[in-house]
Write a protein that holds these residues in place. Structure first.
Motif, PDB file in Angstrom:
ATOM      1  N   ASN A 106      10.476 -41.538  16.444  1.00  0.00           N
ATOM      2  CA  ASN A 106       9.791 -41.557  15.149  1.00  0.00           C
ATOM      3  C   ASN A 106       9.057 -42.872  14.910  1.00  0.00           C
ATOM      4  N   ARG A 107       9.637 -43.977  15.391  1.00  0.00           N
ATOM      5  CA  ARG A 107       8.970 -45.272  15.217  1.00  0.00           C
ATOM      6  C   ARG A 107       7.671 -45.340  16.010  1.00  0.00           C
ATOM      7  N   VAL A 108       7.666 -44.687  17.156  1.00  0.00           N
ATOM      8  CA  VAL A 108       6.430 -44.651  17.952  1.00  0.00           C
ATOM      9  C   VAL A 108       5.379 -43.837  17.181  1.00  0.00           C
ATOM     10  N   LEU A 109       5.822 -42.774  16.546  1.00  0.00           N
ATOM     11  CA  LEU A 109       4.890 -41.926  15.795  1.00  0.00           C
ATOM     12  C   LEU A 109       4.367 -42.634  14.542  1.00  0.00           C
ATOM     13  N   ASP A 110       5.267 -43.338  13.855  1.00  0.00           N
ATOM     14  CA  ASP A 110       4.862 -44.062  12.647  1.00  0.00           C
ATOM     15  C   ASP A 110       5.845 -45.202  12.394  1.00  0.00           C
ATOM     16  N   ASN A 111       5.401 -46.401  12.696  1.00  0.00           N
ATOM     17  CA  ASN A 111       6.299 -47.559  12.602  1.00  0.00           C
ATOM     18  C   ASN A 111       6.585 -47.990  11.163  1.00  0.00           C
ATOM     19  N   GLU A 112       5.871 -47.412  10.199  1.00  0.00           N
ATOM     20  CA  GLU A 112       6.112 -47.813   8.796  1.00  0.00           C
ATOM     21  C   GLU A 112       7.257 -47.023   8.173  1.00  0.00           C
ATOM     22  N   ILE A 113       7.592 -45.885   8.768  1.00  0.00           N
ATOM     23  CA  ILE A 113       8.689 -45.074   8.232  1.00  0.00           C
ATOM     24  C   ILE A 113       9.948 -45.430   9.018  1.00  0.00           C
ATOM     25  N   ASP A 114      10.976 -45.884   8.298  1.00  0.00           N
ATOM     26  CA  ASP A 114      12.205 -46.268   9.005  1.00  0.00           C
ATOM     27  C   ASP A 114      13.325 -45.261   8.710  1.00  0.00           C
ATOM     28  N   SER A 115      14.350 -45.292   9.553  1.00  0.00           N
ATOM     29  CA  SER A 115      15.488 -44.380   9.360  1.00  0.00           C
ATOM     30  C   SER A 115      16.672 -45.172   8.856  1.00  0.00           C
ATOM     31  N   ILE A 116      17.477 -44.543   8.026  1.00  0.00           N
ATOM     32  CA  ILE A 116      18.662 -45.198   7.488  1.00  0.00           C
ATOM     33  C   ILE A 116      19.833 -44.223   7.641  1.00  0.00           C
ATOM     34  N   TYR A 117      20.958 -44.754   8.088  1.00  0.00           N
ATOM     35  CA  TYR A 117      22.105 -43.899   8.414  1.00  0.00           C
ATOM     36  C   TYR A 117      23.280 -44.172   7.497  1.00  0.00           C
ATOM     37  N   PHE A 118      23.902 -43.091   7.091  1.00  0.00           N
ATOM     38  CA  PHE A 118      25.144 -43.204   6.315  1.00  0.00           C
ATOM     39  C   PHE A 118      26.246 -42.503   7.090  1.00  0.00           C
ATOM     40  N   MET A 119      27.452 -43.064   7.005  1.00  0.00           N
ATOM     41  CA  MET A 119      28.594 -42.384   7.607  1.00  0.00           C
ATOM     42  C   MET A 119      29.296 -41.588   6.528  1.00  0.00           C
ATOM     43  N   THR A 120      29.655 -40.387   6.875  1.00  0.00           N
ATOM     44  CA  THR A 120      30.300 -39.553   5.865  1.00  0.00           C
ATOM     45  C   THR A 120      31.741 -40.008   5.649  1.00  0.00           C
ATOM     46  N   ASP A 121      32.293 -39.459   4.609  1.00  0.00           N
ATOM     47  CA  ASP A 121      33.724 -39.605   4.395  1.00  0.00           C
ATOM     48  C   ASP A 121      34.416 -39.084   5.658  1.00  0.00           C
ATOM     49  N   ASN A 122      35.468 -39.786   6.070  1.00  0.00           N
ATOM     50  CA  ASN A 122      36.167 -39.410   7.310  1.00  0.00           C
ATOM     51  C   ASN A 122      36.589 -37.944   7.322  1.00  0.00           C
ATOM     52  N   LYS A 123      36.885 -37.414   6.136  1.00  0.00           N
ATOM     53  CA  LYS A 123      37.384 -36.031   6.123  1.00  0.00           C
ATOM     54  C   LYS A 123      36.303 -35.007   6.467  1.00  0.00           C
ATOM     55  N   PHE A 124      35.038 -35.447   6.532  1.00  0.00           N
ATOM     56  CA  PHE A 124      33.959 -34.523   6.922  1.00  0.00           C
ATOM     57  C   PHE A 124      33.385 -34.874   8.296  1.00  0.00           C
ATOM     58  N   SER A 125      34.024 -35.807   8.999  1.00  0.00           N
ATOM     59  CA  SER A 125      33.408 -36.330  10.218  1.00  0.00           C
ATOM     60  C   SER A 125      33.383 -35.321  11.365  1.00  0.00           C
ATOM     61  N   TYR A 126      34.120 -34.254  11.244  1.00  0.00           N
ATOM     62  CA  TYR A 126      34.158 -33.222  12.298  1.00  0.00           C
ATOM     63  C   TYR A 126      33.289 -32.025  11.924  1.00  0.00           C
ATOM     64  N   LEU A 127      32.719 -32.062  10.729  1.00  0.00           N
ATOM     65  CA  LEU A 127      32.122 -30.860  10.141  1.00  0.00           C
ATOM     66  C   LEU A 127      30.650 -30.674  10.508  1.00  0.00           C
ATOM     67  N   SER A 128      30.294 -29.473  10.957  1.00  0.00           N
ATOM     68  CA  SER A 128      28.884 -29.174  11.230  1.00  0.00           C
ATOM     69  C   SER A 128      28.588 -27.749  10.784  1.00  0.00           C
ATOM     70  N   SER A 129      27.307 -27.467  10.574  1.00  0.00           N
ATOM     71  CA  SER A 129      26.908 -26.110  10.177  1.00  0.00           C
ATOM     72  C   SER A 129      27.274 -25.121  11.284  1.00  0.00           C
ATOM     73  N   THR A 130      27.179 -25.561  12.537  1.00  0.00           N
ATOM     74  CA  THR A 130      27.528 -24.677  13.665  1.00  0.00           C
ATOM     75  C   THR A 130      29.002 -24.288  13.590  1.00  0.00           C
ATOM     76  N   THR A 131      29.866 -25.263  13.323  1.00  0.00           N
ATOM     77  CA  THR A 131      31.302 -24.977  13.228  1.00  0.00           C
ATOM     78  C   THR A 131      31.581 -23.967  12.111  1.00  0.00           C
ATOM     79  N   VAL A 132      30.971 -24.178  10.957  1.00  0.00           N
ATOM     80  CA  VAL A 132      31.289 -23.259   9.851  1.00  0.00           C
ATOM     81  C   VAL A 132      30.793 -21.839  10.144  1.00  0.00           C
ATOM     82  N   LYS A 133      29.680 -21.731  10.867  1.00  0.00           N
ATOM     83  CA  LYS A 133      29.181 -20.388  11.209  1.00  0.00           C
ATOM     84  C   LYS A 133      30.149 -19.703  12.172  1.00  0.00           C
ATOM     85  N   GLU A 134      30.724 -20.486  13.086  1.00  0.00           N
ATOM     86  CA  GLU A 134      31.699 -19.899  14.021  1.00  0.00           C
ATOM     87  C   GLU A 134      32.959 -19.459  13.281  1.00  0.00           C
TER      88      GLU A 134
END
Ligand code: ADP
Length: 160
Positions: A106-134
């Motif tokens: 993404n930085r190569v595509l547009d260096n002015e837009i940056d990404s920011i990451y948050f870590m979820t609450d530990n109790k959701f750290s295993y959770l994904s949409s794929t898992t819930v669909k299964e």
């Protein structure tokens, strides 16, 4: 006004996504949730259905959250919206490798837009949409992973 975009498939939105959106709202004035439509990814819910579901579960914050469908490259749509950052969530180390590649591409595509990451609450750290669909396919209990409105929609969708 600090505006960020939170892009993802949200197929469907889980408590993990909600946790990240709430954390982002503590840093940004406005959050635009982009429901990404990937030409190569098959989604269970249509983009329009995903928008309705996100708006319902985040209805208390809709004064600062907007939900939109994004069909273009995320950085391009982010810039169009006047946002400066893309918010993403990190669960475990396995997310890191993918997100690392995505951020740098993404930085190569547009260096002015940056990404920011948050870590979820530990109790959701295993959770994904794929898992819930299964779990839904085997009619398991979804109440710890999804708000009741989403549980209802997912159970109905699986039966269609
Ligand atoms: P994508 O298909 O773009 O990965 P997802 O809907 O799976 O879209 O996820 C969107 C973003 O939310 C990603 O950054 C993903 O890592 C993050 N995310 C998904 N589930 C969780 C969770 N349980 N905890 C934290 N972040 C999450």
């Amino acid at each position: 006004m600090k505006v960020a975009v939170y892009p993802g498939s949200f197929d469907p939105i889980t408590y993990g996504h909600i946790d990240i959106a709430k954390r982002a709202l503590k840093v940004f004035d406005k959050l635009i949730i982009f429901v990404s439509v990937h030409p190569t990814k098959h989604a269970l819910f249509s983009a329009e259905e995903r928008v309705v579901m996100i708006e319902e579960v985040l209805k208390d914050s809709l004064d600062r959250i907007e939900v939109r469908i994004s069909t273009d490259l995320t950085v391009i749509d982010t810039k169009k919206m006047g946002a400066t950052h893309m918010v993403r969530g990190l669960r475990a180390l396995t997310d890191f490798e993918y997100e690392f590649q995505l951020t740098h591409a993404n930085r190569v595509l547009d260096n002015e837009i940056d990404s920011i990451y948050f870590m979820t609450d530990n109790k959701f750290s295993y959770l994904s949409s794929t898992t819930v669909k299964e779990i839904a396919l085997f009619e398991g209990d979804l109440s710890k992973f999804l708000p009741p409105f989403i549980v209802e929609k997912l159970e109905k969708k699986i039966k269609e």
